[in-house]
Design an enzyme around this catalytic site. Structure first.
Site, PDB file in Angstrom:
ATOM      1  CE1 TYR A 256      -4.269  -1.331   0.102  1.00 27.25           C
ATOM      2  CE2 TYR A 256      -3.220  -2.987   1.473  1.00 27.25           C
ATOM      3  CZ  TYR A 256      -4.292  -2.577   0.691  1.00 27.25           C
ATOM      4  OH  TYR A 256      -5.348  -3.404   0.511  1.00 27.25           O
TER       5      TYR A 256
ATOM      6  CE1 TYR B 134      -8.793  -4.812   1.630  1.00 27.52           C
ATOM      7  CE2 TYR B 134      -8.655  -5.591   3.894  1.00 27.52           C
ATOM      8  CZ  TYR B 134      -8.097  -5.451   2.637  1.00 27.52           C
ATOM      9  OH  TYR B 134      -6.851  -5.962   2.392  1.00 27.52           O
TER      10      TYR B 134
ATOM     11  CG  ASP C 168     -13.965 -10.587   7.325  1.00 26.83           C
ATOM     12  OD1 ASP C 168     -13.199 -10.839   8.283  1.00 26.83           O
ATOM     13  OD2 ASP C 168     -13.577 -10.058   6.261  1.00 26.83           O
TER      14      ASP C 168
ATOM     15  CE  LYS D 205      -6.343  -6.786   9.713  1.00 27.52           C
ATOM     16  NZ  LYS D 205      -7.434  -6.574   8.785  1.00 27.52           N
TER      17      LYS D 205
HETATM   18  C1  LIG Z   1      -7.503  -7.080   7.305  1.00 24.77           C
HETATM   19  C2  LIG Z   1      -8.788  -7.706   6.934  1.00 24.77           C
HETATM   20  C3  LIG Z   1      -8.854  -8.805   6.065  1.00 24.77           C
HETATM   21  C4  LIG Z   1      -7.631  -9.340   5.370  1.00 24.77           C
HETATM   22  O1  LIG Z   1      -6.722  -9.901   6.245  1.00 24.77           O
HETATM   23  P1  LIG Z   1      -5.189 -10.065   5.781  1.00 24.77           P
HETATM   24  O2  LIG Z   1      -4.566 -10.872   6.867  1.00 24.77           O
HETATM   25  O3  LIG Z   1      -4.636  -8.679   5.683  1.00 24.77           O
HETATM   26  O4  LIG Z   1      -5.201 -10.773   4.483  1.00 24.77           O
HETATM   27  C5  LIG Z   1     -10.073  -9.385   5.838  1.00 24.77           C
HETATM   28  N1  LIG Z   1     -11.192  -8.907   6.412  1.00 24.77           N
HETATM   29  C6  LIG Z   1     -11.180  -7.866   7.243  1.00 24.77           C
HETATM   30  C7  LIG Z   1     -12.444  -7.406   7.871  1.00 24.77           C
HETATM   31  C8  LIG Z   1      -9.987  -7.211   7.521  1.00 24.77           C
HETATM   32  O5  LIG Z   1      -9.978  -6.135   8.327  1.00 24.77           O
END
Ligand SMILES: *Cc1c(COP(=O)(O)O)cnc(C)c1O
Length: 423
Positions: A18, A145, A238, A267
């Site tokens: 990025y 996202y 998600d 994360k």
């Molecule tokens: C960061 C994120 C992703 C992607 O995760 P990466 O480990 O960066 O591939 C997917 N969904 C959400 C809601 C996110 O914040």
């Protein structure tokens, strides 16, 4: 001396994520971390006010986590996960299933948030295929996202991130984020789409992260989910960003009455220390893949599926996360944020200050259009770097999303830097 510091060596060999490499300032070389702080080569400290891209929850280089990692590294570092298993993977799956919302019954491992999303999408589409029903439509929120791989990009809002690839992404039906006013309309929209053709609805529960920390109206969101669940549309929560306490509760889906069919985690899963992804599902989903017919198998896996070191860090993070001190810290941050929010409401030059759990966000009013490419972002990023506060705005949206161990003094420094900016 300066010639061979980390930063200048980096400039000749690295391509950063990025980052427009031509115009970006040289990166700061970070050599160690402790608590909510990171330290550069000259021992300057920076407050990590956005948790190193939203992953860190207990602070940097946590001694307990480091010990657990070292011990596991002496036992088993990696092994194939098809036909073999190991204690960290089984222990973690057992413990996660106990705390996840809804009735999750199986854990599928991968290694980041995007792959966790890819797995969920494949599970959903193949679930219907295995059942012999044709459901090929997928729904997501506009501006969502879900990651940067092609499947994850497809279910993400079309934006500057995806522009070059739009023609290569599969078709998705995008819904507006629910509000008390538009939810009836959204339900009609799904009814017109043909709910019996929709395989799955993927969403970031309660809050769009990269989309600019957009927070939803909870009852409206729940109504929308209820309608989908009533039509057997698989719900993919998600929680890659919202999981593990960010929104106040352990998982954002705990705010609604509807149970998800699948959950994606990454994360904060390892406390932000190692790459690990998890996709969980209910027994109903899992059972649809059980067959003597090999074609009903989920043909998906990664070399580092269920890496024992990463699973160990997730277990160590869970120990800390489930300790009462962690919830108390989250509550403390929330209360501090609340006071700063009240102050922000009086300040000119900003709009829409908002708070959810440990996340505080607002927009800076600019003459340019809102959005990620807003040039204000570069200016803000530099301003905070000079103040030694790591805040990285999303366009003109500024937010604080700290590790839960951040001290009151450190929080005051972050608030102070924002006050100074707004002067
Ligand atoms: C960061 C994120 C992703 C992607 O995760 P990466 O480990 O960066 O591939 C997917 N969904 C959400 C809601 C996110 O914040």
């Amino acid at each position: 001396m300066l010639k061979d510091n980390l930063s200048s060596r980096d400039l000749s060999v690295i391509w950063h994520p990025y980052t427009q490499m031509q115009t970006a300032p040289a990166p700061i070389g970070i050599v160690r971390g402790e608590g909510a702080c990171l330290y550069d080569e000259d021992n300057n400290s920076y407050i990590d006010a956005t948790s190193s891209w939203w992953v860190n929850i207990h602070g940097h280089a946590h001694p307990y986590m480091a010990q657990q990692l070292a011990a596991q590294a002496m036992e088993l570092q990696h092994c194939i996960f098809a036909g073999y298993t190991h204690p960290p993977a089984v222990n973690l799956a057992e413990r996660l299933l106990q705390i996840l919302p809804g009735e999750q019954s199986r854990v599928f491992y991968s290694d980041n948030g995007s792959t966790a999303v890819e797995v969920a999408l494949k599970m959903a589409l193949q679930y219907w295929d295995n059942k012999g029903q044709r459901r090929h439509k997928i729904m997501a929120f506009k501006n969502a996202y879900h990651g940067d791989t092609f499947g994850a990009m497809s279910v993400s809002g079309r934006s500057v991130f995806t522009r070059v690839f739009d023609d290569f992404l599969f078709e998705v039906h995008f819904l507006d984020v629910p509000t008390p006013e538009n939810t009836d309309h959204l339900i009609q929209e799904i009814a017109a789409l043909g709910p019996d053709q929709v395989a799955a609805f993927i969403f970031e529960p309660l809050l769009q992260g990269s989309g600019g920390m957009v927070m939803y109206d909870i009852p409206s969101f729940d109504r929308l989910l209820q309608y989908c669940a009533g039509n057997d549309i698989l719900l993919i929560a998600d929680e890659v960003m919202t999981g593990f306490g960010r929104t106040g509760k352990n998982f954002a889906m705990e705010y609604v009455t509807t149970a998800p069919d699948m959950i994606c985690l990454s994360k904060g899963l390892t406390g932000g220390s190692m790459a690990l992804g998890v996709t969980t599902c209910t027994a109903t989903i899992y059972d649809a893949f059980l067959s003597t017919d090999k074609l009903k198998t989920l043909f998906h896996g990664h070399s580092f599926t269920a890496n024992p070191l990463a699973c160990t860090m997730a277990l160590a993070s869970l120990d800390l996360f489930l300790h009462p001190d962690c919830a108390a810290n989250r509550q403390r941050i929330h209360e501090r944020h609340l006071r700063f929010l009240e102050e922000l409401q009086q300040l000119p030059g900003i709009k829409n200050p908002r708070l959810l759990g440990t996340i505080l966000a607002f927009e800076i009013i600019t003459t340019n259009a809102d959005g990620y490419t807003n040039s204000l972002a570069d200016h803000l990023h530099r301003f905070f770097r000079e103040k030694r506060v790591m805040l990285r705005p999303l366009g003109n949206t500024l937010y604080i999303l700290p590790p839960y161990c951040i001290t009151d003094t450190q929080l005051d420094t972050v608030y102070g830097s924002i006050r100074e900016l707004l002067k």
